[in-house]
Design a protein around this motif. Structure first.
Motif, mmCIF file in Angstrom:
data_model
loop_
_atom_site.group_PDB
_atom_site.id
_atom_site.type_symbol
_atom_site.label_atom_id
_atom_site.label_comp_id
_atom_site.label_asym_id
_atom_site.label_seq_id
_atom_site.Cartn_x
_atom_site.Cartn_y
_atom_site.Cartn_z
ATOM 1 N N ALA A 100 0.895 -1.244 -0.071
ATOM 2 C CA ALA A 100 -0.035 0.040 -0.074
ATOM 3 C C ALA A 100 0.888 1.176 -0.027
ATOM 4 O O ALA A 100 0.353 2.368 0.111
ATOM 5 N N SER A 101 2.108 0.984 -0.245
ATOM 6 C CA SER A 101 3.119 2.035 -0.101
ATOM 7 C C SER A 101 3.011 3.117 1.123
ATOM 8 O O SER A 101 2.694 4.456 0.711
ATOM 9 N N ILE A 102 2.944 2.655 2.115
ATOM 10 C CA ILE A 102 2.632 3.502 3.397
ATOM 11 C C ILE A 102 3.759 4.195 3.727
ATOM 12 O O ILE A 102 4.781 3.686 3.812
ATOM 13 N N PRO A 103 3.522 5.539 3.996
ATOM 14 C CA PRO A 103 4.638 6.304 4.206
ATOM 15 C C PRO A 103 5.188 5.843 5.710
ATOM 16 O O PRO A 103 4.229 5.483 6.566
ATOM 17 N N VAL A 104 6.481 5.867 5.922
ATOM 18 C CA VAL A 104 7.130 5.773 7.212
ATOM 19 C C VAL A 104 6.387 5.982 8.213
ATOM 20 O O VAL A 104 6.046 5.466 9.349
ATOM 21 N N GLY A 145 10.449 -3.398 9.697
ATOM 22 C CA GLY A 145 11.554 -2.637 10.623
ATOM 23 C C GLY A 145 11.250 -2.607 11.990
ATOM 24 O O GLY A 145 12.028 -2.096 12.869
ATOM 25 N N PHE A 146 10.190 -3.119 12.585
ATOM 26 C CA PHE A 146 9.725 -3.036 14.001
ATOM 27 C C PHE A 146 10.188 -4.166 14.698
ATOM 28 O O PHE A 146 9.801 -5.415 14.586
ATOM 29 N N ALA A 147 11.049 -3.872 15.846
ATOM 30 C CA ALA A 147 11.357 -4.995 16.594
ATOM 31 C C ALA A 147 10.586 -5.143 17.702
ATOM 32 O O ALA A 147 9.978 -4.536 18.343
ATOM 33 N N TRP A 193 12.222 -1.544 6.102
ATOM 34 C CA TRP A 193 11.296 -0.246 5.315
ATOM 35 C C TRP A 193 11.376 0.707 6.523
ATOM 36 O O TRP A 193 10.431 1.930 5.919
ATOM 37 N N HIS A 194 11.775 0.818 7.442
ATOM 38 C CA HIS A 194 11.846 1.847 8.499
ATOM 39 C C HIS A 194 13.100 2.605 8.546
ATOM 40 O O HIS A 194 13.396 3.754 8.370
ATOM 41 N N ALA A 209 12.413 8.978 3.300
ATOM 42 C CA ALA A 209 12.763 8.552 4.743
ATOM 43 C C ALA A 209 13.478 7.457 4.785
ATOM 44 O O ALA A 209 14.147 7.008 5.696
ATOM 45 N N GLN A 210 13.249 6.395 3.798
ATOM 46 C CA GLN A 210 13.944 5.099 3.811
ATOM 47 C C GLN A 210 15.400 5.315 2.997
ATOM 48 O O GLN A 210 16.060 4.146 3.372
ATOM 49 N N ASP A 211 15.478 6.338 2.472
ATOM 50 C CA ASP A 211 16.857 6.406 1.807
ATOM 51 C C ASP A 211 18.212 6.471 2.581
ATOM 52 O O ASP A 211 17.933 6.997 3.730
#
Ligand code: H79
Length: 468
Positions: A100-104, A145-147, A193-194, A209-211
């Motif tokens: 869904a290309s959800i922004p960070v 990316g969520f731990a 992705w985070h 923000a992912q770059d």
């Protein structure tokens, strides 16, 4: 959807003592001076390179005998559960941020809403054990990316970023130790992705923000988090890497040496992009037609069509399919890692619980024909599958009969051994056996002991001799 709410006591959930391994890793320095096999296929020495074949067999013994484990995909994606902005997002639930290309920043806003108070490690481990599973592998950090553990490396974790304020991995480690199950961690080392610099397979980054630098991400997030996972949770039995996008040797080198923190650990082949490291292969959502001869392997599979929870995925495989998959895999010498996707409350969906309980009932009777067995010597058996165990003076063949014979005869084509006995595993009734058509024919009772799979135990003398 109906959700399991079994009542377990939650006493002494976090009584575990952390096993802390020294800060500085003796990694590469320690290896210098040791004998290193120059035929090594790995870019840097790892456990697998510095041990003897006998040591490797000892390290993998439990894994080869276990045959059946539980995969747990659990993370922030359980909150949207497949829907974003009111739309059903196609694909596997844990990929929703990507699909869904959800922004960070928008995805991150899920964290304060994540409060899975129904999570009960003892209950989950109890269910796995009851199902006959010998190990559990849980997502410690997926591609989002969520731990799902209390990381000191990034505050983007379940302890610091949610109202839950608990470390489910610590609770699971404690419960597994109590019940005698092995615990492994899934860790998405490449895709993240985070955190800036983490890889994004297929689509590439969709939010600036992912770059960032992938090497910086590995140095500052993945490496220290894997150190935490291998240092703070006691003995860890499996590290389950995934999607090694852009994992070139110089990047593999950052992570591979960390495995020395857990010298007995078993790892899959998804750390490096060429699948050159690790102990076992990982067919995903499929069972290789003839197994993977000469390799250790584990098929991982979902019970419906998603790993992470999706509220509207009702495409559940039947207990018959799941059980026959397990038997099929065992007959080909592999393991079955069967997935559950807990909800945002921390509960395993009821359809999963029902199936695991049914599998467990079968395993209580027939587990002997699964655990510690080796692959079938037969190319094909029209009526089902076979697993074997070598004995000092002969062998045991476990015949897993999917289609109970209507004519009262079960044929084992090409089996040349002298037969000692044949019996039903359930109840132990003895069955008549005779040599027939170049093989062995067993006379079976009219009534089928188990409509999913009935086990006939055949004991033979000498080393197995099958000509097919
Ligand atoms: O953790 C589970 C998956 O999320 C992970 N591996 C298992 C154990 C996995 N990552 N990638 N893949 C599996 C395969 C890639 C699937 C994809 Fe797609 C096809 C990504 C994009 C197209 C599925 C369909 C996800 C989005 C659409």
């Amino acid at each position: 959807m109906k959700i399991s709410r079994r009542d377990f006591s939650r006493g002494c959930a976090i009584a575990t003592t952390a096993l802390v391994v020294g800060e500085a890793l003796p990694v590469l320095a320690q290896v210098e001076g040791e004998h290193i096999d120059t035929s090594s296929k790995h870019p840097v020495p790892s456990i697998q390179d510095t041990e003897t074949p006998a040591q490797k067999d000892a390290r993998l013994k439990w894994f080869r005998e276990a045959r059946f484990g539980m995969f747990i995909h659990w993370g922030l994606y359980a909150i949207p559960a497949g829907r974003w902005n009111g739309q059903e997002v196609p694909g596997i639930g844990e990929w929703i941020m990507n699909r869904a290309s959800i922004p960070v920043a928008d995805y991150k806003a899920l964290a304060p809403k994540f409060n899975p108070t129904q999570f009960n490690a003892a209950e989950i481990v109890g269910l796995a054990k009851e199902a006959g599973m010998k190990y559990i592998v849980i997502t410690s950090k997926h591609h989002d990316g969520f731990a799902m553990f209390h990381s000191r490396v990034s505050t983007y974790n379940i302890y610091d970023a949610t109202p839950f304020k608990r470390d489910p991995l610590k609770e699971l480690a404690e419960a597994c130790r109590k019940e005698g199950l092995k615990l492994g961690f899934y860790y998405s080392q490449a895709q993240d992705w985070h955190h800036p610099g983490g890889a994004a397979a297929r689509t590439g980054h969709w939010d600036p923000a992912q770059d960032g630098s992938m090497d910086d991400y590995l140095d500052q997030v993945a490496v220290p988090q894997v150190k935490e996972l291998l240092s703070n949770y006691g003995p860890i039995s499996i590290l389950w890497w995934d999607t090694p996008k852009d994992m070139i040797p110089s990047r593999v080198q950052k992570l591979l040496p960390l495995l020395k923190l857990q010298p007995d650990i078993v790892t899959n082949n998804r750390l490096d992009k060429d699948k050159k490291t690790g102990d076992f292969s990982t067919p995903e959502q499929k069972i290789p037609a003839t197994g993977l001869p000469g390799e250790d392997w584990e098929t991982c599979m979902t019970m419906n069509t998603t790993w992470g929870y999706k509220s509207f995925d009702e495409k559940w495989k039947s207990t018959e399919t799941l059980l026959r998959n397990l038997i099929d895999i065992a007959s080909k010498g592999g393991n079955y890692l069967l997935n559950v996707g807990p909800t945002s409350e921390g509960l395993i969906p009821a359809p999963s619980v029902e199936r695991l309980e049914a599998i467990g009932r079968w395993m209580k009777v027939n587990g002997e024909a699964i655990y510690g067995t080796t692959a079938s010597p037969f190319k094909e058996l029209a009526w089902g599958r076979c697993t074997t165990k070598a004995e000092p003076q002969g062998a045991t063949l476990y015949l897993h009969v999917f289609d109970w014979p209507r004519d009262g005869h079960l044929l084992l084509p090409g089996l040349k051994n002298e037969v000692q006995s044949a019996s039903l595993l359930s109840g132990g009734a003895r069955l008549a056996v005779e040599a027939r058509d170049g093989g062995i024919q067993i006379t079976t009772p009219a009534s089928c002991p188990d409509p999913i799979s009935s086990t006939v135990v055949l004991k033979v003398k000498g080393a197995l001799d099958v000509r097919n």
